[in-house]
Design an enzyme around this catalytic site. Structure first.
Site, PDB file in Angstrom:
ATOM      1  CG  ASP A   1       2.031 -15.857 -47.294  1.00  0.00           C
ATOM      2  OD1 ASP A   1       3.039 -15.140 -47.432  1.00  0.00           O
ATOM      3  OD2 ASP A   1       0.978 -15.686 -47.944  1.00  0.00           O
TER       4      ASP A   1
ATOM      5  CE1 TYR B   1      12.341  20.316 -58.130  1.00  0.00           C
ATOM      6  CE2 TYR B   1      14.392  21.179 -59.028  1.00  0.00           C
ATOM      7  CZ  TYR B   1      13.047  21.332 -58.758  1.00  0.00           C
ATOM      8  OH  TYR B   1      12.395  22.489 -59.114  1.00  0.00           O
TER       9      TYR B   1
ATOM     10  CD  GLU C   1      -0.731 -25.630 -55.128  1.00  0.00           C
ATOM     11  OE1 GLU C   1      -1.912 -25.384 -54.810  1.00  0.00           O
ATOM     12  OE2 GLU C   1       0.246 -25.237 -54.458  1.00  0.00           O
TER      13      GLU C   1
ATOM     14  CB  ALA D   1       5.526 -16.831 -54.199  1.00  0.00           C
TER      15      ALA D   1
ATOM     16  CD1 TRP E   1      13.733  21.902 -49.471  1.00  0.00           C
ATOM     17  CD2 TRP E   1      14.474  20.033 -48.494  1.00  0.00           C
ATOM     18  NE1 TRP E   1      14.938  22.189 -48.901  1.00  0.00           N
ATOM     19  CE2 TRP E   1      15.416  21.066 -48.287  1.00  0.00           C
ATOM     20  CE3 TRP E   1      14.733  18.764 -47.964  1.00  0.00           C
ATOM     21  CZ2 TRP E   1      16.598  20.873 -47.575  1.00  0.00           C
ATOM     22  CZ3 TRP E   1      15.914  18.577 -47.263  1.00  0.00           C
ATOM     23  CH2 TRP E   1      16.827  19.608 -47.071  1.00  0.00           C
TER      24      TRP E   1
ATOM     25  CB  CYS F   1      -1.053  -9.233 -55.119  1.00  0.00           C
ATOM     26  SG  CYS F   1      -0.040  -9.734 -53.709  1.00  0.00           S
TER      27      CYS F   1
END
Length: 474
Positions: A302, A445, A38, A14, A453, A48
């Site tokens: 990371d 809403y 790489e 990434a 709410w 992920c």
């Protein structure tokens, strides 16, 4: 005419490839040569997504690759896969690499070593999974899940196990995000799954009371969660394969073991070269992601520490969202532009079974560690108007600073429609809103989407009242 400068990137996922792509957008091949090393076979992929590949929810590995090495090369980035950087020579502005096999082949043959010079260097070496130094922990059939190669290796083990008669047992060690996601994936494949964790509740990225909700959901799926239990070793058979995971008090049958004990910054090269590291072992950078004390070296992803905007303290937060943003900043700056990465508020979401899990900002323990005085409140509300079909309960926990009412953190656990509500809180944290200010936010809403709410605003109302009520001395 050869390019005037060379940018070398160490790491092809990434952060590294986002930096490469951004630098190439800003400067053409005649101005800037970009070489990326790489050590694996893949670039720009979604780690992920591996649990969902394992569960057969998505196909893989190609579906998890955003841009292949060939696609990067077609865009003017010289990607060299299966090539590991083994030494940094910062005074000489060069890196030593070791390449094995063909760029896109399966490797093999004699390793080839060479030096590559650079004008500017990007370190995007990622993180390495924690594998404890315990008996049997390195046996075949004991897997970490960090790269697509790790996912392929795990699937080979599962294919072998699934040739045997049932029942099949899997043990997942560690109940963080990767642990609970892998537990679900293995349960969906028909395994009897046990999750072991030293903590009192799963998901230590949540406060214990919220982690209890996750335990209940895992139990509902048939996953056995054993807390307060640290692994002491892996029992293997004569064939060297796992038979059980051992704790101080028990033996848990296992045909396959997945380690989800977290990761550490992969900064071995950086440390050997004398670059500055923080308390977590991550590289220290400035706002432009330039390594401190260097004018020609950047780092992201990371392998770095980042600033927590809520606590004001640095830490290691390994997430792909941050890595991609780091890469954009690095690519801009390495190409001669200007960009900054100010920090994070610690937002993360996950799912186990049909339970959505989200957090942003500080946990109670983190707020105490930062020396903050705070109140906590929790509300249980519904994802839609209570009378509307499909309304499901969710629990929202909120931390606010005493007296000021500044929002410090939010945790949400619930069903469909729960997790992404945390984004409202993430924006509020970034803007340094108080919980009272949050109650005035003009959120959308309609009965199919929210009560009048919204649950996050209901929690903010309760937190605002608590912050005022408890504003006196400790």
């Amino acid at each position: 005419m050869p390019p005037t400068e060379r940018l070398v990137i160490v790491g092809g996922d990434a952060a590294g490839m986002s930096a490469a792509a951004q630098a190439r957008r800003l400067r053409g091949p005649d101005e800037l040569e970009i070489v990326a090393f790489e050590r694996g076979a893949h670039t720009s992929y979604s780690a992920c997504g591996i649990p969902y590949w394992v569960s057969d929810t998505v196909s893989g590995p190609d579906a998890l690759v955003a841009r292949s090495p060939a696609e990067h090369r077609a865009r003017g980035v010289d990607v060299r896969t299966r090539t590991e950087v083994v030494e940094l020579d910062l005074p000489g502005r060069r890196v030593r690499t070791r390449a094995a096999g063909e760029r896109d082949g399966s490797g093999g043959g004699e390793a080839r070593e060479s030096w590559t010079s650079y004008d500017r260097l990007v370190l995007a070496t990622g993180a390495r999974p924690i594998r404890p130094d315990l008996p049997g922990a390195d046996a075949p059939g004991v897997h970490c899940v960090q790269t697509l190669g790790d996912g392929e290796a795990l699937l080979r083990t599962l294919a072998e196990v699934e040739r045997r008669p049932e029942p099949r047992h899997a043990v997942v060690v560690g109940a963080g995000y990767i642990g609970v996601e892998m537990a679900e994936a293995l349960a969906l494949r028909g395994y009897r799954v046990t999750v072991l964790d030293k903590a009192d509740q799963p998901m230590t990225t949540l406060d214990p009371d919220m982690g209890e909700l996750v335990r209940d959901a895992m139990a509902g799926m048939g996953i056995n969660t054993v807390t307060g239990a640290g692994m002491t070793g892996v029992e293997t058979g004569e064939d060297g394969l796992p038979r059980a995971v051992l704790t101080e008090d028990d033996r848990h049958p296992a045909d396959v073991v997945v380690l989800g004990l977290g990761v550490r910054p992969e900064t071995t090269l950086a440390a050997a070269a004398g670059l500055p590291l923080g308390a977590s072992g991550g590289l220290l950078t400035d706002l432009g992601m330039r390594v401190r004390g260097r004018t020609d070296v950047w780092a992201g992803g990371d392998c770095v520490e980042v600033l927590n905007l809520v606590s004001g303290q640095p830490g290691h937060v390994p997430l792909g969202t941050h890595a991609n943003k780091h890469g954009q900043v690095i690519g801009t700056n390495a190409a001669g532009g200007y960009a900054t990465f100010p920090g994070v508020v610690g937002t993360a979401v996950s799912r186990v079974c049909d339970l959505e899990i989200a957090r942003t900002g500080l946990l109670e323990a983190q707020a105490r560690e930062a020396g903050l005085r705070f109140v906590t409140t929790s509300v249980t509300a519904t994802s839609r108007s209570g009378y509307f079909p499909g309304a499901r309960p969710m629990t929202v926990k909120m931390l606010a600073e005493r007296r000021t009412g500044r929002l410090l953190g939010v945790q949400i656990v619930g069903r469909e429609g729960a997790a992404k509500r945390v984004d409202v809180a993430a924006v509020a944290l970034t803007a340094k809103l108080t919980v009272e200010q949050m109650t005035s936010l003009d959120l959308g809403y309609a009965p199919p989407f929210s009560p009048v709410w919204d649950p996050v605003l209901a929690a903010a109302r309760k937190a605002a009242a608590a912050a005022v009520r408890e504003a006196g001395p400790d």
